[in-house]
Structures are given as structure tokens and as C-alpha cells.
Design a protein around this motif. Structure first.
Motif, mmCIF file in Angstrom:
data_model
loop_
_atom_site.group_PDB
_atom_site.id
_atom_site.type_symbol
_atom_site.label_atom_id
_atom_site.label_comp_id
_atom_site.label_asym_id
_atom_site.label_seq_id
_atom_site.Cartn_x
_atom_site.Cartn_y
_atom_site.Cartn_z
ATOM 1 N N TYR A 10 0.856 -1.184 0.000
ATOM 2 C CA TYR A 10 0.000 0.000 0.000
ATOM 3 C C TYR A 10 0.890 1.231 0.000
ATOM 4 C CZ TYR A 10 -3.140 3.674 1.521
ATOM 5 O OH TYR A 10 -3.840 4.837 1.606
ATOM 6 N N ASP A 11 0.798 2.026 -1.053
ATOM 7 C CA ASP A 11 1.572 3.263 -1.186
ATOM 8 C C ASP A 11 0.764 4.396 -0.564
ATOM 9 O OD1 ASP A 11 3.227 5.325 -1.908
ATOM 10 O OD2 ASP A 11 2.930 5.110 -4.067
ATOM 11 N N LYS A 12 1.159 4.831 0.621
ATOM 12 C CA LYS A 12 0.410 5.849 1.358
ATOM 13 C C LYS A 12 0.432 7.198 0.655
ATOM 14 C CE LYS A 12 1.373 3.695 5.767
ATOM 15 N NZ LYS A 12 2.101 3.769 7.016
ATOM 16 N N GLU A 13 1.555 7.510 0.031
ATOM 17 C CA GLU A 13 1.692 8.819 -0.608
ATOM 18 C C GLU A 13 0.695 9.005 -1.748
ATOM 19 O OE1 GLU A 13 5.711 9.372 -1.832
ATOM 20 O OE2 GLU A 13 6.496 9.060 0.190
ATOM 21 N N ASN A 14 0.503 7.967 -2.546
ATOM 22 C CA ASN A 14 -0.388 8.066 -3.702
ATOM 23 C C ASN A 14 -1.748 7.428 -3.455
ATOM 24 O OD1 ASN A 14 1.654 9.301 -5.236
ATOM 25 N ND2 ASN A 14 2.546 7.303 -5.692
ATOM 26 N N ASN A 15 -1.969 6.893 -2.256
ATOM 27 C CA ASN A 15 -3.222 6.226 -1.906
ATOM 28 C C ASN A 15 -3.548 5.114 -2.910
ATOM 29 O OD1 ASN A 15 -5.428 5.765 -0.251
ATOM 30 N ND2 ASN A 15 -6.745 7.127 -1.429
ATOM 31 N N ARG A 16 -2.568 4.274 -3.189
ATOM 32 C CA ARG A 16 -2.743 3.180 -4.145
ATOM 33 C C ARG A 16 -2.254 1.877 -3.519
ATOM 34 N NH1 ARG A 16 -4.266 5.893 -8.289
ATOM 35 N NH2 ARG A 16 -3.263 7.701 -9.143
ATOM 36 N N THR A 17 -2.973 0.824 -3.844
ATOM 37 C CA THR A 17 -2.578 -0.503 -3.411
ATOM 38 C C THR A 17 -2.183 -1.301 -4.636
ATOM 39 O OG1 THR A 17 -4.132 -0.391 -1.570
ATOM 40 C CG2 THR A 17 -3.310 -2.558 -2.153
ATOM 41 N N TYR A 18 -1.107 -2.055 -4.516
ATOM 42 C CA TYR A 18 -0.634 -2.899 -5.607
ATOM 43 C C TYR A 18 -0.979 -4.344 -5.275
ATOM 44 C CZ TYR A 18 1.669 1.269 -7.164
ATOM 45 O OH TYR A 18 1.893 2.545 -7.593
ATOM 46 N N PHE A 19 -1.568 -5.030 -6.258
ATOM 47 C CA PHE A 19 -2.036 -6.394 -6.086
ATOM 48 C C PHE A 19 -1.341 -7.326 -7.059
ATOM 49 C CE2 PHE A 19 -5.540 -3.670 -4.820
ATOM 50 C CZ PHE A 19 -5.965 -4.246 -3.644
ATOM 51 N N TYR A 20 -1.211 -8.574 -6.644
ATOM 52 C CA TYR A 20 -0.668 -9.618 -7.503
ATOM 53 C C TYR A 20 -1.806 -10.574 -7.827
ATOM 54 C CZ TYR A 20 2.189 -13.554 -9.051
ATOM 55 O OH TYR A 20 2.737 -14.574 -9.779
ATOM 56 N N HIS A 21 -1.976 -10.908 -9.100
ATOM 57 C CA HIS A 21 -3.018 -11.833 -9.538
ATOM 58 C C HIS A 21 -2.419 -13.231 -9.591
ATOM 59 C CE1 HIS A 21 -6.126 -13.688 -12.001
ATOM 60 N NE2 HIS A 21 -6.886 -12.645 -11.708
ATOM 61 N N VAL A 28 -1.083 -5.328 -10.590
ATOM 62 C CA VAL A 28 -1.947 -4.216 -10.974
ATOM 63 C C VAL A 28 -2.000 -3.215 -9.830
ATOM 64 C CG1 VAL A 28 -3.362 -5.566 -12.566
ATOM 65 C CG2 VAL A 28 -4.055 -5.329 -10.205
ATOM 66 N N GLU A 29 -2.394 -2.017 -10.181
ATOM 67 C CA GLU A 29 -2.505 -0.922 -9.227
ATOM 68 C C GLU A 29 -3.975 -0.582 -9.088
ATOM 69 O OE1 GLU A 29 -1.989 3.458 -10.530
ATOM 70 O OE2 GLU A 29 -0.026 2.745 -9.862
ATOM 71 N N GLY A 30 -4.424 -0.490 -7.855
ATOM 72 C CA GLY A 30 -5.795 -0.086 -7.588
ATOM 73 C C GLY A 30 -5.794 1.119 -6.687
ATOM 74 N N SER A 31 -6.738 2.012 -6.892
ATOM 75 C CA SER A 31 -6.810 3.187 -6.016
ATOM 76 C C SER A 31 -8.152 3.197 -5.313
ATOM 77 C CB SER A 31 -6.620 4.472 -6.817
ATOM 78 O OG SER A 31 -7.642 4.614 -7.755
ATOM 79 N N TYR A 32 -8.156 3.768 -4.147
ATOM 80 C CA TYR A 32 -9.351 3.817 -3.328
ATOM 81 C C TYR A 32 -9.551 5.233 -2.838
ATOM 82 C CZ TYR A 32 -8.685 -1.186 -3.181
ATOM 83 O OH TYR A 32 -8.505 -2.482 -3.529
ATOM 84 N N SER A 33 -10.806 5.575 -2.644
ATOM 85 C CA SER A 33 -11.055 6.876 -2.026
ATOM 86 C C SER A 33 -10.870 6.712 -0.533
ATOM 87 C CB SER A 33 -12.484 7.344 -2.337
ATOM 88 O OG SER A 33 -13.421 6.435 -1.814
ATOM 89 N N SER A 34 -10.307 7.709 0.090
ATOM 90 C CA SER A 34 -10.081 7.610 1.524
ATOM 91 C C SER A 34 -11.398 7.812 2.260
ATOM 92 C CB SER A 34 -9.043 8.637 1.967
ATOM 93 O OG SER A 34 -9.404 9.909 1.512
ATOM 94 N N GLN A 35 -11.511 7.171 3.405
ATOM 95 C CA GLN A 35 -12.730 7.234 4.198
ATOM 96 C C GLN A 35 -12.892 8.625 4.775
ATOM 97 O OE1 GLN A 35 -12.614 4.681 7.552
ATOM 98 N NE2 GLN A 35 -14.629 5.251 8.278
ATOM 99 N N GLY A 36 -14.074 9.159 4.665
ATOM 100 C CA GLY A 36 -14.341 10.478 5.215
ATOM 101 C C GLY A 36 -14.515 10.433 6.718
ATOM 102 N N SER A 37 -14.357 11.572 7.330
ATOM 103 C CA SER A 37 -14.495 11.626 8.782
ATOM 104 C C SER A 37 -15.963 11.540 9.200
ATOM 105 C CB SER A 37 -13.872 12.906 9.316
ATOM 106 O OG SER A 37 -14.503 14.026 8.733
#
Length: 187
Positions: A10-21, A28-37
Motif C-alpha cells: 500500500y503506497d500511502k503517498e499516492n493512496n494506491r494498493t498494488y495487487f498480484y493476480h 496491478v494498481e488499484g486506487s481507493y477513495s479515503s474514508q471520510g471523517s
């Protein structure tokens, strides 16, 4: 879990997680929206309201039965949640393939460190679940403790299922030995 995706890093700087299939041998790279407060605030408000409503209710069953039923309920709910979330993820996950040049060795090294931290968190969550079970056993059958114990068993089981510790450890070990197949081509 049937999902072939295993989290690498999980790359905190870019908010991206890298997965292996596991089947296609691709990263692959997946991005997620951060959880709101807002969700955090709402969960706190709901917790306080539930506590104020349920703190005086007692269940007149034996405490041993309450503990066993709360643990089993928590585990069953978490297994159901894992299957539902896995079905949704495996059908809807879309990631962007990463070229081999953009997959540094640090992803796997840092990913292994993140994985070890996550395992320690799961161990702490399991200890908290055991403490909640003991508190329920030691109580007078308080309804709020019954629900807290159920929730305390859902969380570590759910997190452990998505960590996929055996497959993830095997993937990191294969990468360390240069035996992990990665067939990412140029983009």
C-alpha cells in the motif's frame, strides 16, 4: 476466498494498493477513495446511542451460553461478510496493469513489513476479543457486552481473511528467491 488478488503493498503517498493476480501472474494498481471523517463521527454517535439504550438490559441466560453464542455469532457473521465482500470484489475489481519498470523491489520488501504490522494488529484484535469474551462471562449477562463481544470477534476474523496470510507469505518468499512469476508486459 476465491478472489485471485493478493495485496502486495500500500503506497500511502499516492493512496494506491498494488495487487498480484495469482492466475494471470500480473501486478496491478488499484486506487481507493479515503474514508471520510463523517463515517467515523456517525459510528461514534451510533455507539453512544446504543450504549445509552442497552446498558441496563440483561439477558437471563447462563453466561457460558452467552459467551459461546456471541463467539459463534461473530464468527458466522464474519464468514458471511467475507463471502459477500469477496464476491463483490472479485466481480468488480478493475486495476491498472503496472509495467515491470514500475515495480521496484521495495514494493515487496515494504509490503512484507506492512503485512507483519497487520498480523500484529490482528493478534491484538484477537486478544481484545478474548478480553471481551471474559468480560461477558464475568458480567451479569449485559446485552451491550453481548453485542460488543460479537463485534469483537467479527473484526479480527474479517481482517485475517482478507490478509490471506498463507498465500501472501508464500508470495513474498517466492519473490525473495526470484521464483515469483510476473508476466507484466509493456503498456
Amino acid at each position: 476466498m476465491k478472489s485471485p488478488w493478493i495485496s502486495i503493498f500500500y503506497d500511502k503517498e499516492n493512496n494506491r494498493t498494488y495487487f498480484y493476480h495469482l492466475k494471470d501472474y500480473k501486478v496491478v494498481e488499484g486506487s481507493y477513495s479515503s474514508q471520510g471523517s463523517l463515517a467515523t463521527i456517525l459510528s461514534g454517535v451510533v455507539g453512544v446511542v446504543l450504549y445509552s439504550l442497552l446498558r441496563h438490559y440483561l439477558l437471563t441466560l447462563s453466561t457460558t451460553f452467552l459467551v459461546i453464542s456471541s463467539v459463534i455469532s461473530g464468527l458466522v457473521i464474519s464468514v458471511i461478510l467475507v463471502f459477500v465482500v469477496d464476491k463483490i470484489i472479485s466481480g468488480n475489481f478493475q486495476g491498472r496493469q503496472v509495467s515491470l519498470e514500475h515495480i521496484p523491489a521495495s514494493f515487496f520488501k515494504e509490503g512484507a513489513k506492512q503485512f507483519n504490522k497487520q498480523l500484529r494488529i490482528v493478534i491484538v484484535l484477537l486478544l481484545l476479543a478474548l478480553i471481551c469474551s471474559y468480560l461477558l462471562y464475568d458480567s451479569n449477562g449485559e446485552l451491550i457486552l453481548f453485542f460488543i463481544t460479537i463485534l469483537s470477534w467479527i473484526l479480527p476474523t474479517f481482517v485475517l481473511a482478507f490478509l490471506r496470510p498463507f498465500k501472501r507469505k508464500k508470495m513474498y518468499a517466492l519473490y525473495k528467491k526470484n521464483q515469483l512469476l510476473i508476466e507484466n508486459g509493456g503498456l
